[in-house]
Write a protein that holds these residues in place. Structure first.
Motif, PDB file in Angstrom:
ATOM      1  N   ASP A  45       0.809  -1.207   0.000  1.00 53.33           N
ATOM      2  CA  ASP A  45       0.000   0.000   0.000  1.00 53.33           C
ATOM      3  C   ASP A  45       0.847   1.265   0.000  1.00 53.33           C
ATOM      4  O   ASP A  45       0.363   2.353   0.296  1.00 53.33           O
ATOM      5  N   ALA A  46       2.142   1.161  -0.320  1.00 51.60           N
ATOM      6  CA  ALA A  46       3.035   2.303  -0.284  1.00 51.60           C
ATOM      7  C   ALA A  46       2.562   3.379  -1.262  1.00 51.60           C
ATOM      8  O   ALA A  46       2.092   3.079  -2.349  1.00 51.60           O
ATOM      9  N   PRO A  47       2.714   4.677  -0.907  1.00 49.88           N
ATOM     10  CA  PRO A  47       2.162   5.751  -1.720  1.00 49.88           C
ATOM     11  C   PRO A  47       2.960   6.061  -2.970  1.00 49.88           C
ATOM     12  O   PRO A  47       2.484   6.783  -3.825  1.00 49.88           O
ATOM     13  N   GLU A  48       4.193   5.571  -3.090  1.00 54.34           N
ATOM     14  CA  GLU A  48       5.051   5.944  -4.206  1.00 54.34           C
ATOM     15  C   GLU A  48       5.071   4.918  -5.326  1.00 54.34           C
ATOM     16  O   GLU A  48       5.905   4.985  -6.214  1.00 54.34           O
ATOM     17  N   GLU A  49       4.162   3.958  -5.328  1.00 56.77           N
ATOM     18  CA  GLU A  49       4.218   2.886  -6.311  1.00 56.77           C
ATOM     19  C   GLU A  49       4.093   3.405  -7.741  1.00 56.77           C
ATOM     20  O   GLU A  49       4.749   2.919  -8.654  1.00 56.77           O
ATOM     21  N   ASP A  50       3.227   4.412  -7.970  1.00 60.19           N
ATOM     22  CA  ASP A  50       3.024   4.920  -9.312  1.00 60.19           C
ATOM     23  C   ASP A  50       4.289   5.554  -9.865  1.00 60.19           C
ATOM     24  O   ASP A  50       4.477   5.620 -11.077  1.00 60.19           O
ATOM     25  N   VAL A  51       5.151   6.046  -8.984  1.00 64.57           N
ATOM     26  CA  VAL A  51       6.380   6.694  -9.423  1.00 64.57           C
ATOM     27  C   VAL A  51       7.388   5.667  -9.910  1.00 64.57           C
ATOM     28  O   VAL A  51       8.033   5.854 -10.945  1.00 64.57           O
ATOM     29  N   VAL A  52       7.553   4.579  -9.191  1.00 67.82           N
ATOM     30  CA  VAL A  52       8.566   3.593  -9.544  1.00 67.82           C
ATOM     31  C   VAL A  52       8.041   2.520 -10.494  1.00 67.82           C
ATOM     32  O   VAL A  52       8.831   1.796 -11.092  1.00 67.82           O
ATOM     33  N   ASP A  53       6.726   2.413 -10.646  1.00 68.77           N
ATOM     34  CA  ASP A  53       6.163   1.362 -11.489  1.00 68.77           C
ATOM     35  C   ASP A  53       5.048   1.918 -12.393  1.00 68.77           C
ATOM     36  O   ASP A  53       3.904   1.465 -12.350  1.00 68.77           O
ATOM     37  N   PRO A  54       5.388   2.876 -13.245  1.00 68.22           N
ATOM     38  CA  PRO A  54       4.345   3.459 -14.109  1.00 68.22           C
ATOM     39  C   PRO A  54       3.871   2.503 -15.198  1.00 68.22           C
ATOM     40  O   PRO A  54       2.820   2.712 -15.794  1.00 68.22           O
ATOM     41  N   TRP A  55       4.660   1.453 -15.463  1.00 69.94           N
ATOM     42  CA  TRP A  55       4.310   0.487 -16.507  1.00 69.94           C
ATOM     43  C   TRP A  55       3.720  -0.790 -15.910  1.00 69.94           C
ATOM     44  O   TRP A  55       3.852  -1.869 -16.474  1.00 69.94           O
ATOM     45  N   GLU A  56       3.047  -0.668 -14.778  1.00 68.76           N
ATOM     46  CA  GLU A  56       2.567  -1.850 -14.061  1.00 68.76           C
ATOM     47  C   GLU A  56       1.667  -2.757 -14.901  1.00 68.76           C
ATOM     48  O   GLU A  56       1.816  -3.985 -14.837  1.00 68.76           O
ATOM     49  N   PRO A  57       0.724  -2.230 -15.692  1.00 65.68           N
ATOM     50  CA  PRO A  57      -0.110  -3.145 -16.496  1.00 65.68           C
ATOM     51  C   PRO A  57       0.724  -4.040 -17.412  1.00 65.68           C
ATOM     52  O   PRO A  57       0.497  -5.252 -17.480  1.00 65.68           O
ATOM     53  N   TRP A  58       1.678  -3.456 -18.110  1.00 63.46           N
ATOM     54  CA  TRP A  58       2.575  -4.247 -18.967  1.00 63.46           C
ATOM     55  C   TRP A  58       3.394  -5.214 -18.130  1.00 63.46           C
ATOM     56  O   TRP A  58       3.527  -6.393 -18.455  1.00 63.46           O
ATOM     57  N   ASN A  59       3.948  -4.704 -17.048  1.00 66.89           N
ATOM     58  CA  ASN A  59       4.806  -5.531 -16.209  1.00 66.89           C
ATOM     59  C   ASN A  59       4.078  -6.753 -15.671  1.00 66.89           C
ATOM     60  O   ASN A  59       4.642  -7.850 -15.599  1.00 66.89           O
ATOM     61  N   ARG A  60       2.826  -6.576 -15.264  1.00 67.40           N
ATOM     62  CA  ARG A  60       2.065  -7.705 -14.721  1.00 67.40           C
ATOM     63  C   ARG A  60       1.784  -8.756 -15.790  1.00 67.40           C
ATOM     64  O   ARG A  60       1.793  -9.957 -15.503  1.00 67.40           O
ATOM     65  N   GLU A  61       1.524  -8.325 -17.005  1.00 68.65           N
ATOM     66  CA  GLU A  61       1.284  -9.270 -18.094  1.00 68.65           C
ATOM     67  C   GLU A  61       2.538 -10.090 -18.368  1.00 68.65           C
ATOM     68  O   GLU A  61       2.482 -11.323 -18.527  1.00 68.65           O
ATOM     69  N   VAL A  62       3.668  -9.425 -18.423  1.00 72.01           N
ATOM     70  CA  VAL A  62       4.932 -10.131 -18.690  1.00 72.01           C
ATOM     71  C   VAL A  62       5.294 -11.020 -17.519  1.00 72.01           C
ATOM     72  O   VAL A  62       5.793 -12.138 -17.691  1.00 72.01           O
ATOM     73  N   TYR A  63       5.043 -10.546 -16.309  1.00 80.18           N
ATOM     74  CA  TYR A  63       5.325 -11.348 -15.115  1.00 80.18           C
ATOM     75  C   TYR A  63       4.543 -12.650 -15.139  1.00 80.18           C
ATOM     76  O   TYR A  63       5.074 -13.722 -14.832  1.00 80.18           O
ATOM     77  N   ALA A  64       3.264 -12.577 -15.514  1.00 81.43           N
ATOM     78  CA  ALA A  64       2.431 -13.773 -15.592  1.00 81.43           C
ATOM     79  C   ALA A  64       2.956 -14.725 -16.667  1.00 81.43           C
ATOM     80  O   ALA A  64       2.960 -15.954 -16.477  1.00 81.43           O
ATOM     81  N   PHE A  65       3.393 -14.186 -17.786  1.00 77.77           N
ATOM     82  CA  PHE A  65       3.971 -14.999 -18.855  1.00 77.77           C
ATOM     83  C   PHE A  65       5.229 -15.727 -18.369  1.00 77.77           C
ATOM     84  O   PHE A  65       5.392 -16.937 -18.571  1.00 77.77           O
ATOM     85  N   ASN A  66       6.120 -14.989 -17.717  1.00 77.50           N
ATOM     86  CA  ASN A  66       7.355 -15.584 -17.201  1.00 77.50           C
ATOM     87  C   ASN A  66       7.074 -16.645 -16.147  1.00 77.50           C
ATOM     88  O   ASN A  66       7.726 -17.689 -16.092  1.00 77.50           O
ATOM     89  N   GLU A  67       6.082 -16.365 -15.312  1.00 72.77           N
ATOM     90  CA  GLU A  67       5.725 -17.312 -14.252  1.00 72.77           C
ATOM     91  C   GLU A  67       5.190 -18.616 -14.841  1.00 72.77           C
ATOM     92  O   GLU A  67       5.458 -19.701 -14.325  1.00 72.77           O
ATOM     93  N   ALA A  68       4.432 -18.501 -15.935  1.00 71.59           N
ATOM     94  CA  ALA A  68       3.889 -19.696 -16.587  1.00 71.59           C
ATOM     95  C   ALA A  68       5.020 -20.561 -17.140  1.00 71.59           C
ATOM     96  O   ALA A  68       4.989 -21.795 -17.028  1.00 71.59           O
TER      97      ALA A  68
END
Length: 267
Positions: A45-68
């Motif tokens: 719940d940290a307040p600075e997440e949007d600053v360090v992870d502005p590409w989160e939608p893309w990152n989550r998709e790739v993360y799921a692919f790598n995890e598979a």
């Protein structure tokens, strides 16, 4: 190069980065056990997440692919490897590859003007190669020469290059623009022992390295808590900050006034 593949190919699994995040700052260690083996995973719940992870939608998709890919290929192979390998042999393989990584540690220590670290890396490589039977035994640690990991991403950070946003790459896993540049430099520019090996032997060796590294990280999966993507991201960024600052307290993009901290003792 082998260590860089460890930090990329094998980091497509969340277990790899859970272990990578085991280091905390000296102040964090004082707050936990005396052994200093605590890990601090900051609340998602940290307040600075949007600053360090502005590409989160893309990152989550790739993360799921790598995890598979890890679920279907890498983890099953690693589990089979761990089942057939005796503990002493598994440890010897890990020591062997760690010893090869000292060449990279030495080069980047010199580039960061860290004379003591460079001497330690050279000493570790010499002791373990000569007295440790080609690096199969880590005798250097017994001589009070602990490993000090350095890579070109850390070198760039040492000279003030910003990390850029968090980025998850297909097959290569968690990174940042700075760390990805460092990985490419370490792998393609700096000389290493395995560069002088003939194919296909060096690719067999690389495959063994990836499987051995993944097998050593199987136990780390138990320490994942909450959303694995967030846990991995926070652990990765905190670990990189820790390495660049050589363990000194540094800026933490996820630390807020009301954030909760999770202490995992005796990692």
């Amino acid at each position: 190069m082998f260590r860089e593949f460890s930090r990329t190919l094998t980091m497509l699994t969340f277990g790899a980065l859970a272990l990578a995040g085991c280091a905390s700052s000296p102040d964090d260690r004082e707050a936990g056990s005396a052994s200093g083996d605590n890990v601090r995973a900051v609340s998602s719940d940290a307040p600075e997440e949007d600053v360090v992870d502005p590409w989160e939608p893309w990152n989550r998709e790739v993360y799921a692919f790598n995890e598979a890919i890890d679920d279907w290929v890498l983890r099953p192979v690693a589990e089979g490897y761990q089942w057939v390998m005796p503990d002493f042999a598994d440890r010897g393989v890990t020591n062997f590859f760690d010893n090869l990584g000292e060449v990279n540690n030495f080069i980047n220590s010199v580039l960061q003007l860290k004379g003591e670290h460079a001497v330690v890396a050279a000493g570790r490589f010499t002791y373990n190669t000569v007295f440790g039977i080609g690096g199969l035994f880590d005798v250097a640690t017994a001589f009070d020469l602990p490993e000090r990991q350095e890579d070109f991403g850390q070198t760039l950070g040492y000279w003030g290059v910003g990390s850029g946003p968090y980025l998850v790459l297909p097959l290569l896993g968690p990174s940042t623009p700075r760390d990805f540049t460092g990985t490419l430099t370490d792998s393609l520019v700096f000389p290493s022992v395995q560069d002088y090996m003939e194919s296909p032997e060096k690719w067999y060796l690389l495959g063994l390295f990836i499987v051995d590294t993944r097998a050593d990280l199987l136990s780390a999966e138990a320490f994942i808590s909450g959303d694995s993507y967030t846990f991995v991201r926070n652990a990765y960024l905190q670990r990189r900050e820790y390495l660049i600052n050589d363990g000194a307290p540094g800026s933490d993009p996820f630390t807020g006034g009301d954030d909760e901290e999770l202490m995992l003792d005796d990692f």
